[in-house]
Design a protein around this motif. Sequence first.
Motif, PDB file in Angstrom:
ATOM      1  N   ARG A   1       0.805  -1.220   0.000  1.00 59.04           N
ATOM      2  CA  ARG A   1       0.000   0.000   0.000  1.00 59.04           C
ATOM      3  C   ARG A   1       0.838   1.270   0.000  1.00 59.04           C
ATOM      4  NH1 ARG A   1      -4.506  -1.675   4.443  1.00 59.04           N
ATOM      5  NH2 ARG A   1      -4.502  -3.837   3.809  1.00 59.04           N
ATOM      6  N   GLN A   2       2.097   1.156   0.320  1.00 58.66           N
ATOM      7  CA  GLN A   2       2.942   2.341   0.405  1.00 58.66           C
ATOM      8  C   GLN A   2       3.399   2.847  -0.966  1.00 58.66           C
ATOM      9  OE1 GLN A   2       3.421   4.033   3.224  1.00 58.66           O
ATOM     10  NE2 GLN A   2       1.971   2.544   4.043  1.00 58.66           N
ATOM     11  N   THR A   3       2.916   2.236  -2.028  1.00 57.52           N
ATOM     12  CA  THR A   3       3.306   2.637  -3.376  1.00 57.52           C
ATOM     13  C   THR A   3       2.869   4.067  -3.678  1.00 57.52           C
ATOM     14  OG1 THR A   3       3.078   0.372  -4.103  1.00 57.52           O
ATOM     15  CG2 THR A   3       3.111   2.033  -5.809  1.00 57.52           C
ATOM     16  N   GLU A   4       3.765   4.817  -4.287  1.00 60.54           N
ATOM     17  CA  GLU A   4       3.478   6.179  -4.741  1.00 60.54           C
ATOM     18  C   GLU A   4       3.417   6.168  -6.266  1.00 60.54           C
ATOM     19  OE1 GLU A   4       3.075   8.911  -2.834  1.00 60.54           O
ATOM     20  OE2 GLU A   4       3.528   7.957  -0.908  1.00 60.54           O
ATOM     21  N   THR A   5       2.855   7.219  -6.833  1.00 62.05           N
ATOM     22  CA  THR A   5       2.846   7.344  -8.288  1.00 62.05           C
ATOM     23  C   THR A   5       3.336   8.725  -8.692  1.00 62.05           C
ATOM     24  OG1 THR A   5       0.545   8.093  -8.360  1.00 62.05           O
ATOM     25  CG2 THR A   5       0.929   5.721  -8.599  1.00 62.05           C
ATOM     26  N   LEU A   6       3.893   8.782  -9.873  1.00 61.17           N
ATOM     27  CA  LEU A   6       4.351  10.037 -10.465  1.00 61.17           C
ATOM     28  C   LEU A   6       3.587  10.197 -11.773  1.00 61.17           C
ATOM     29  CD1 LEU A   6       6.478  12.233  -9.875  1.00 61.17           C
ATOM     30  CD2 LEU A   6       8.055  10.950 -11.298  1.00 61.17           C
ATOM     31  N   TYR A   7       2.847  11.268 -11.900  1.00 66.91           N
ATOM     32  CA  TYR A   7       1.944  11.457 -13.035  1.00 66.91           C
ATOM     33  C   TYR A   7       2.695  11.900 -14.280  1.00 66.91           C
ATOM     34  CZ  TYR A   7      -2.147  13.171 -15.618  1.00 66.91           C
ATOM     35  OH  TYR A   7      -3.126  13.375 -16.561  1.00 66.91           O
ATOM     36  N   ASN A   8       2.443  11.211 -15.389  1.00 64.72           N
ATOM     37  CA  ASN A   8       3.018  11.593 -16.671  1.00 64.72           C
ATOM     38  C   ASN A   8       2.106  11.049 -17.781  1.00 64.72           C
ATOM     39  OD1 ASN A   8       4.508  12.014 -19.013  1.00 64.72           O
ATOM     40  ND2 ASN A   8       6.449  11.696 -17.981  1.00 64.72           N
ATOM     41  N   PRO A   9       1.090  11.819 -18.188  1.00 67.70           N
ATOM     42  CA  PRO A   9       0.125  11.317 -19.175  1.00 67.70           C
ATOM     43  C   PRO A   9       0.734  11.023 -20.540  1.00 67.70           C
ATOM     44  CG  PRO A   9      -0.209  13.666 -18.779  1.00 67.70           C
ATOM     45  CD  PRO A   9       0.786  13.191 -17.762  1.00 67.70           C
ATOM     46  N   ALA A  10       1.865  11.637 -20.865  1.00 70.98           N
ATOM     47  CA  ALA A  10       2.499  11.391 -22.168  1.00 70.98           C
ATOM     48  C   ALA A  10       2.945   9.943 -22.313  1.00 70.98           C
ATOM     49  CB  ALA A  10       3.689  12.329 -22.352  1.00 70.98           C
ATOM     50  N   LEU A  11       3.191   9.262 -21.189  1.00 72.57           N
ATOM     51  CA  LEU A  11       3.702   7.897 -21.257  1.00 72.57           C
ATOM     52  C   LEU A  11       2.604   6.857 -21.434  1.00 72.57           C
ATOM     53  CD1 LEU A  11       6.606   8.070 -18.677  1.00 72.57           C
ATOM     54  CD2 LEU A  11       6.666   8.350 -21.158  1.00 72.57           C
ATOM     55  N   GLU A  12       1.355   7.294 -21.436  1.00 69.82           N
ATOM     56  CA  GLU A  12       0.275   6.340 -21.707  1.00 69.82           C
ATOM     57  C   GLU A  12       0.338   5.871 -23.152  1.00 69.82           C
ATOM     58  OE1 GLU A  12      -4.354   5.625 -20.623  1.00 69.82           O
ATOM     59  OE2 GLU A  12      -3.731   7.689 -20.945  1.00 69.82           O
ATOM     60  N   GLN A  13       0.884   6.698 -24.021  1.00 70.44           N
ATOM     61  CA  GLN A  13       0.986   6.349 -25.433  1.00 70.44           C
ATOM     62  C   GLN A  13       2.212   5.479 -25.644  1.00 70.44           C
ATOM     63  OE1 GLN A  13       2.976   8.062 -28.330  1.00 70.44           O
ATOM     64  NE2 GLN A  13       1.923   6.678 -29.686  1.00 70.44           N
ATOM     65  N   ASP A  14       1.964   4.160 -25.738  1.00 67.18           N
ATOM     66  CA  ASP A  14       3.057   3.244 -26.048  1.00 67.18           C
ATOM     67  C   ASP A  14       2.825   2.666 -27.444  1.00 67.18           C
ATOM     68  OD1 ASP A  14       0.993   1.466 -25.634  1.00 67.18           O
ATOM     69  OD2 ASP A  14       1.871   0.518 -23.887  1.00 67.18           O
ATOM     70  N   ILE A  15       3.724   1.811 -27.870  1.00 68.28           N
ATOM     71  CA  ILE A  15       3.648   1.289 -29.238  1.00 68.28           C
ATOM     72  C   ILE A  15       3.429  -0.219 -29.187  1.00 68.28           C
ATOM     73  CG2 ILE A  15       4.857   1.059 -31.437  1.00 68.28           C
ATOM     74  CD1 ILE A  15       6.494   3.546 -30.598  1.00 68.28           C
ATOM     75  N   ASP A  16       2.186  -0.631 -29.465  1.00 67.88           N
ATOM     76  CA  ASP A  16       1.857  -2.053 -29.455  1.00 67.88           C
ATOM     77  C   ASP A  16       1.203  -2.537 -30.738  1.00 67.88           C
ATOM     78  OD1 ASP A  16       2.797  -2.749 -26.883  1.00 67.88           O
ATOM     79  OD2 ASP A  16       1.040  -1.824 -25.984  1.00 67.88           O
ATOM     80  N   THR A  17       0.609  -1.601 -31.485  1.00 67.59           N
ATOM     81  CA  THR A  17      -0.157  -1.964 -32.680  1.00 67.59           C
ATOM     82  C   THR A  17       0.238  -1.032 -33.831  1.00 67.59           C
ATOM     83  OG1 THR A  17      -1.930  -0.406 -32.156  1.00 67.59           O
ATOM     84  CG2 THR A  17      -2.135  -2.650 -31.243  1.00 67.59           C
ATOM     85  N   PRO A  18      -0.097  -1.398 -35.064  1.00 65.96           N
ATOM     86  CA  PRO A  18       0.156  -0.476 -36.178  1.00 65.96           C
ATOM     87  C   PRO A  18      -0.508   0.882 -35.975  1.00 65.96           C
ATOM     88  CG  PRO A  18      -0.323  -2.656 -37.031  1.00 65.96           C
ATOM     89  CD  PRO A  18      -0.583  -2.708 -35.541  1.00 65.96           C
ATOM     90  N   GLU A  19      -1.684   0.896 -35.337  1.00 63.74           N
ATOM     91  CA  GLU A  19      -2.381   2.156 -35.088  1.00 63.74           C
ATOM     92  C   GLU A  19      -1.614   3.027 -34.091  1.00 63.74           C
ATOM     93  OE1 GLU A  19      -4.899  -0.855 -36.717  1.00 63.74           O
ATOM     94  OE2 GLU A  19      -3.856  -0.917 -34.793  1.00 63.74           O
ATOM     95  N   SER A  20      -1.079   2.411 -33.032  1.00 61.48           N
ATOM     96  CA  SER A  20      -0.319   3.193 -32.045  1.00 61.48           C
ATOM     97  C   SER A  20       1.006   3.666 -32.636  1.00 61.48           C
ATOM     98  CB  SER A  20      -0.102   2.399 -30.756  1.00 61.48           C
ATOM     99  OG  SER A  20       0.605   1.203 -30.991  1.00 61.48           O
ATOM    100  N   LEU A  21       1.572   2.895 -33.557  1.00 54.89           N
ATOM    101  CA  LEU A  21       2.787   3.333 -34.242  1.00 54.89           C
ATOM    102  C   LEU A  21       2.494   4.551 -35.115  1.00 54.89           C
ATOM    103  CD1 LEU A  21       5.726   3.144 -35.150  1.00 54.89           C
ATOM    104  CD2 LEU A  21       5.046   1.328 -36.742  1.00 54.89           C
ATOM    105  N   LEU A  22       1.389   4.508 -35.833  1.00 58.17           N
ATOM    106  CA  LEU A  22       0.995   5.648 -36.668  1.00 58.17           C
ATOM    107  C   LEU A  22       0.783   6.894 -35.816  1.00 58.17           C
ATOM    108  CD1 LEU A  22       0.227   6.754 -39.444  1.00 58.17           C
ATOM    109  CD2 LEU A  22      -2.108   5.935 -39.040  1.00 58.17           C
ATOM    110  N   LEU A  23       0.145   6.722 -34.667  1.00 55.22           N
ATOM    111  CA  LEU A  23      -0.076   7.844 -33.754  1.00 55.22           C
ATOM    112  C   LEU A  23       1.255   8.409 -33.262  1.00 55.22           C
ATOM    113  CD1 LEU A  23      -2.315   9.466 -32.359  1.00 55.22           C
ATOM    114  CD2 LEU A  23      -2.198   7.815 -30.473  1.00 55.22           C
ATOM    115  N   ALA A  24       2.191   7.538 -32.898  1.00 56.95           N
ATOM    116  CA  ALA A  24       3.512   7.988 -32.439  1.00 56.95           C
ATOM    117  C   ALA A  24       4.237   8.743 -33.550  1.00 56.95           C
ATOM    118  CB  ALA A  24       4.346   6.794 -31.981  1.00 56.95           C
TER     119      ALA A  24
END
Length: 194
Positions: free
Chosen positions: A164-187
């Motif tokens: 439960r002691q886990t903390e988080t650091l917010y960075n919405p830009a990192l939600e965009q990863d590359i897993d599909t041809p569509e996400s590659l096109l977006l990147a």
Amino acid sequence: MSAHTAILLAAGGSRRLGQPKQLLTIQGVPLVRHMAQLLLATQPEELVVVTGGARQAVEDALAGLNVVRVHNPLWENGLSTSLQTAAHSMGPLSLPTLISATDQPALTVDHLLNLLKTGHQTETDILTRYSEDAVGIPACLLPSTLQKVDQLKGDQGFRKILGRQTETLYNPALEQDIDTPESLLLARNYGNID
């Protein structure tokens, strides 16, 4: 800067993408090399890069970098096997460890340094929060957490066994990863990938 180690997960087969994501390029540099350079910029005691799919090409892309390359022969069995391969290659797990992957082209050194700084200040595990309900890597894990690596199974990462002691650091830009041809096109549209 506090002493730490680092792990770069670069073993995936990129089945959904249809080509090795590790070898996509940012300004002509293979993504796996770019990510390794970001982690090296944090000055880790050791950077372990786990290879699997496209092993030779990935290792070639890392030529000349001060990294420890370890091959995960069980990479097709999921993320847990790569984390276990890395941890078992590192000897005594006594330092906080940065963990990253190769498919977040918006990652910066500043974010990695902030993970380290926050982890040092709070003495907790730090995950990256992308949105209200999405967290993951890059992360900075305590040695006591990394020592639980053998509890992981299949495609499971550390998130499910963290306290439960886990903390988080917010960075919405990192939600965009590359897993599909569509996400590659977006990147590519964002200019994050050549």
